[in-house]
Every structure is written in C-alpha cells, then in structure tokens.
Design a protein around this motif. Structure first.
Motif, mmCIF file in Angstrom:
data_model
loop_
_atom_site.group_PDB
_atom_site.id
_atom_site.type_symbol
_atom_site.label_atom_id
_atom_site.label_comp_id
_atom_site.label_asym_id
_atom_site.label_seq_id
_atom_site.Cartn_x
_atom_site.Cartn_y
_atom_site.Cartn_z
ATOM 1 N N GLY A 29 0.789 -1.224 0.000
ATOM 2 C CA GLY A 29 0.000 0.000 0.000
ATOM 3 C C GLY A 29 0.824 1.279 0.000
ATOM 4 N N LEU A 30 1.880 1.311 0.797
ATOM 5 C CA LEU A 30 2.696 2.520 0.857
ATOM 6 C C LEU A 30 3.347 2.795 -0.500
ATOM 7 N N GLY A 31 3.890 1.753 -1.115
ATOM 8 C CA GLY A 31 4.499 1.922 -2.433
ATOM 9 C C GLY A 31 3.487 2.363 -3.475
ATOM 10 N N LEU A 32 2.279 1.790 -3.424
ATOM 11 C CA LEU A 32 1.225 2.194 -4.356
ATOM 12 C C LEU A 32 0.819 3.646 -4.133
ATOM 13 N N ALA A 33 0.709 4.050 -2.877
ATOM 14 C CA ALA A 33 0.326 5.433 -2.584
ATOM 15 C C ALA A 33 1.391 6.411 -3.081
ATOM 16 N N ALA A 78 3.540 5.857 -5.503
ATOM 17 C CA ALA A 78 3.506 5.832 -6.965
ATOM 18 C C ALA A 78 2.339 6.646 -7.507
ATOM 19 N N LEU A 79 1.166 6.539 -6.875
ATOM 20 C CA LEU A 79 0.002 7.302 -7.315
ATOM 21 C C LEU A 79 0.218 8.802 -7.139
ATOM 22 N N ALA A 113 2.139 14.190 -13.781
ATOM 23 C CA ALA A 113 1.145 14.486 -14.813
ATOM 24 C C ALA A 113 0.736 15.959 -14.771
ATOM 25 N N ILE A 114 0.564 16.501 -13.581
ATOM 26 C CA ILE A 114 0.230 17.925 -13.455
ATOM 27 C C ILE A 114 1.372 18.780 -13.987
ATOM 28 N N ALA A 115 2.603 18.421 -13.624
ATOM 29 C CA ALA A 115 3.768 19.176 -14.094
ATOM 30 C C ALA A 115 3.889 19.094 -15.614
#
Length: 126
Positions: free
Chosen positions: A83-87, A89-90, A97-99
């Motif tokens: 979960g921590l790695g997924l969070a 990465a997200l 993507a915003i940048a």
C-alpha cells in the motif's frame, strides 16, 4: 431506454473495431465516445433522444465503482503489503502528470505567442 443503451453500446463497439482495426493509440470506448459526441453535434435530435437515458445512467454512476470496491476487498492482503508503495507511486505520477500538463501549456503558449499578446494587451499596446 433499451434502444438508447443499444445505441450507446453500438458506438462503443464501432469505436473498439475502429481502434483495433486502425491500430489507434486510443481505447475503443474513447473513439466511440468521440463518434457519439460528433453524431450528437451533427444531429441535435440524437442528443435529445438519448438525454433521458444518459441522465439516468449518470445519476447512478456510483454503481460503476462497485467492481473497484470488490477488487480492493479481494486484494486486501496485497494492498496491506504494498500500500505505501502504491500510494507513493500514485501521488508521484499525479504530480508528474500535473507538471507535464503545465509544461505543455506553457510551451504551447510560447509557441503561439499568447504570452506576448497578453502582455501587450495589459500594457494597452494592442
């Protein structure tokens, strides 16, 4: 309602066939949605005909998230472990993507001279 749903699914199928047949980098449903929007622009009566059904679908949009919730429950152990790695990465991919979007907007504004016209207009020269 069934006719409208059949029409929407027909556009999705046509988009899928077009996307795969032409090897487009867009998913079939996106191609079908673009075709449906164009059809609604060209024939406003079509937009009015599908409006009641599409409004009903949108009002129950939360039901489309049930499979995602089932997936989370089904893979809870994996989420607990990773979960921590997924969070991270997200969040990281969202920031990137915003940048990238901001950079692309700035690049296009420079290429089109939008910034210069805006500055001239602010100074009263244009």
């Amino acid at each position: 309602m069934i006719r409208t749903l059949a029409l929407i699914l027909t556009f999705q199928l046509a988009g899928e066939i077009t996307s795969r047949g032409l090897g487009l980098p867009l998913p079939g449903p996106v191609v079908g949605l673009i075709a449906l929007v164009l059809a609604c622009i060209l024939r406003p009566a079509l937009a009015e005909a599908i409006r009641p059904t599409t409004t009903g679908l949108l009002s129950h949009l939360s039901l489309f998230f049930v499979p995602a919730g089932v997936g989370i429950v089904a893979h809870w152990d994996l989420l607990r472990d990773q979960g921590l790695g997924l969070a991270v990465a997200l969040m990281g991919s969202t920031l990137l993507a915003i940048a990238a979007g901001a950079w692309a907007f700035t690049a296009v504004a420079r290429l089109t001279g939008s910034e210069e016209r805006e500055a001239l207009r602010d100074q009263g020269r244009e």
